[in-house]
Design a protein around this motif. Structure first.
Motif, PDB file in Angstrom:
ATOM      1  N   GLY A 151      26.363  -7.686  24.820  1.00  0.00           N
ATOM      2  CA  GLY A 151      27.524  -7.676  26.215  1.00  0.00           C
ATOM      3  C   GLY A 151      29.303  -7.768  25.653  1.00  0.00           C
ATOM      4  O   GLY A 151      29.893  -7.458  26.042  1.00  0.00           O
ATOM      5  N   LYS A 152      29.178  -8.811  25.048  1.00  0.00           N
ATOM      6  CA  LYS A 152      30.436  -9.122  23.893  1.00  0.00           C
ATOM      7  C   LYS A 152      30.765  -7.369  23.527  1.00  0.00           C
ATOM      8  O   LYS A 152      32.129  -7.657  23.324  1.00  0.00           O
ATOM      9  CB  LYS A 152      30.132 -10.089  22.984  1.00  0.00           C
ATOM     10  N   VAL A 153      30.207  -7.076  22.750  1.00  0.00           N
ATOM     11  CA  VAL A 153      30.274  -5.423  22.121  1.00  0.00           C
ATOM     12  C   VAL A 153      30.791  -4.892  22.780  1.00  0.00           C
ATOM     13  O   VAL A 153      31.318  -3.917  22.218  1.00  0.00           O
ATOM     14  CB  VAL A 153      28.898  -5.355  21.076  1.00  0.00           C
ATOM     15  N   PHE A 154      29.675  -4.529  24.384  1.00  0.00           N
ATOM     16  CA  PHE A 154      30.084  -3.284  24.719  1.00  0.00           C
ATOM     17  C   PHE A 154      31.759  -4.104  25.305  1.00  0.00           C
ATOM     18  O   PHE A 154      32.586  -3.073  26.426  1.00  0.00           O
ATOM     19  CB  PHE A 154      29.549  -3.304  26.310  1.00  0.00           C
ATOM     20  N   GLN A 155      32.333  -5.138  25.883  1.00  0.00           N
ATOM     21  CA  GLN A 155      33.648  -5.671  26.116  1.00  0.00           C
ATOM     22  C   GLN A 155      34.520  -4.972  25.179  1.00  0.00           C
ATOM     23  O   GLN A 155      35.744  -4.501  25.265  1.00  0.00           O
ATOM     24  CB  GLN A 155      33.363  -6.941  26.238  1.00  0.00           C
ATOM     25  N   TRP A 156      34.153  -5.813  23.798  1.00  0.00           N
ATOM     26  CA  TRP A 156      34.882  -5.316  22.094  1.00  0.00           C
ATOM     27  C   TRP A 156      35.428  -3.377  22.879  1.00  0.00           C
ATOM     28  O   TRP A 156      36.340  -3.029  22.589  1.00  0.00           O
ATOM     29  CB  TRP A 156      34.165  -5.140  21.350  1.00  0.00           C
ATOM     30  N   ILE A 157      34.336  -2.523  22.731  1.00  0.00           N
ATOM     31  CA  ILE A 157      34.304  -1.140  23.430  1.00  0.00           C
ATOM     32  C   ILE A 157      35.517  -0.698  24.351  1.00  0.00           C
ATOM     33  O   ILE A 157      35.580  -0.412  23.632  1.00  0.00           O
ATOM     34  CB  ILE A 157      32.889   0.009  23.687  1.00  0.00           C
ATOM     35  N   LEU A 158      35.022  -1.599  25.253  1.00  0.00           N
ATOM     36  CA  LEU A 158      36.717  -0.625  26.507  1.00  0.00           C
ATOM     37  C   LEU A 158      37.401  -1.588  25.686  1.00  0.00           C
ATOM     38  O   LEU A 158      39.044  -0.472  26.486  1.00  0.00           O
ATOM     39  CB  LEU A 158      35.791  -2.176  27.764  1.00  0.00           C
ATOM     40  N   SER A 159      38.049  -2.905  25.385  1.00  0.00           N
ATOM     41  CA  SER A 159      39.259  -3.043  24.532  1.00  0.00           C
ATOM     42  C   SER A 159      39.629  -1.963  23.333  1.00  0.00           C
ATOM     43  O   SER A 159      40.499  -1.900  23.600  1.00  0.00           O
ATOM     44  CB  SER A 159      38.863  -4.441  24.270  1.00  0.00           C
ATOM     45  N   MET A 160      38.758  -1.424  22.833  1.00  0.00           N
ATOM     46  CA  MET A 160      39.122  -0.457  22.163  1.00  0.00           C
ATOM     47  C   MET A 160      39.713   0.691  22.462  1.00  0.00           C
ATOM     48  O   MET A 160      40.832   1.150  22.185  1.00  0.00           O
ATOM     49  CB  MET A 160      38.130  -0.309  20.771  1.00  0.00           C
TER      50      MET A 160
END
Length: 292
Positions: A151-160
């Motif tokens: 879930g945190k990595v998915f947030q990272w993808i969106l932020s990128m």
């Protein structure tokens, strides 16, 4: 924290998107070389970010230099090779992340199609902060919940993706104390139709020109546009949750009169306030938020 790498093993091979591994390493040997067609892994994606030094990646026959702030996005298998160059004179320090699953591959392909396989991200960006935070969760706190990490990595993808769309937005406004102070002051005084840019700048202790630059740099809006959006959000909520008249709502949300309020409201919602209040929407909500 210290340099190391961590890999997770899970029986959830069928997951659409799953965290696989993460690492922080310093490389200084030409023996470091990975070919995207010869690796044993399949159905995974790799992000590798250069913290310092320089590496190389060859994609479809084209060699790219990976200097500080640059990262690559590749899928495995694919035609690529990343490596430490034989002519290298200083260590190549990297932060990397591997994900797996069909959704990971789809997202990677979409990002590469829009922004290319080589992207550039400042070290102070939200995306890199999130990667460091994930690394710390694993190394320091020994986090093992793959769903939480994914879930945190998915947030990272969106932020990128957000940064790549708008590269002037380095951080969220919460990280800027002066901007946060200005925003809170404006929110507390939404009802005041005499609130001016000079008032906000004076409260924060900066010039109005500096205040405008802070807003534009961090949230890509002028202070006036930000204020209008918060007022319209509040007005839309009052239309759905109270029996106040249009005139009263206009006054309580900082508009000079109902006529001007109606004009501004229509520019955001495409209908006048009365029509919006009476609309029976398919998915009824009491509050509307704009992105910024």
């Amino acid at each position: 924290m210290f340099r190391s790498s961590y890999t997770f093993r899970s029986e959830e091979e069928a997951s659409m998107l799953l965290f696989d591994s993460i690492g922080w390493e310093q490389l200084d040997s030409p023996a470091y070389s990975f070919n995207g067609q010869n690796r044993t892994e399949r159905g995974c994606v790799i992000f590798q970010y250069t913290l310092s030094g320089e590496g190389r990646i060859e994609i479809d026959g084209v060699v790219h230099r990976l200097t500080k702030g640059k990262a690559f996005l590749v899928t495995v298998p694919s035609i690529h090779r990343y490596y430490y160059p034989e002519e290298g004179t200083e260590p190549w320090e990297v932060l990397w992340l591997n994900l797996r699953g069909p959704l990971a591959i789809s997202l990677w392909n979409q990002l590469a199609a829009h922004y290319g396989p080589i992207v550039e991200l400042p070290q102070e960006s939200v995306s890199i902060d999130l990667l460091w935070s994930t690394f710390k969760d694993i190394q320091v706190h020994e986090e093992r919940d793959l769903h939480l990490l994914t879930g945190k990595v998915f947030q990272w993808i969106l932020s990128m993706e957000k940064y790549l769309k708008k590269p002037n937005l380095l951080t969220t406004y919460i990280k800027n104390d002066k901007l946060h102070t200005a925003i809170q002051f404006m929110k507390d005084d939404l009802h005041n139709n005499n609130l001016s840019l000079d008032d906000v700048a004076a409260h924060v202790g900066v010039s109005k020109h500096h205040l405008c630059r802070l807003f534009q740099k961090n949230i890509n809006l002028s202070p006036f546009e930000y204020l209008k959006r918060r007022r319209i959000e509040l007005a839309a909520s009052k239309l759905k949750t109270t029996d106040l008249s249009i005139n009263q709502i206009a006054t309580e949300t900082g508009f000079e009169n109902a006529s001007y309020f109606g004009k501004v409201f229509r520019s955001y919602f495409g209908v006048n306030p009365s029509t919006y209040r009476e609309q029976d929407l398919a998915f009824q909500t009491k509050h509307v938020f704009f992105e910024n």
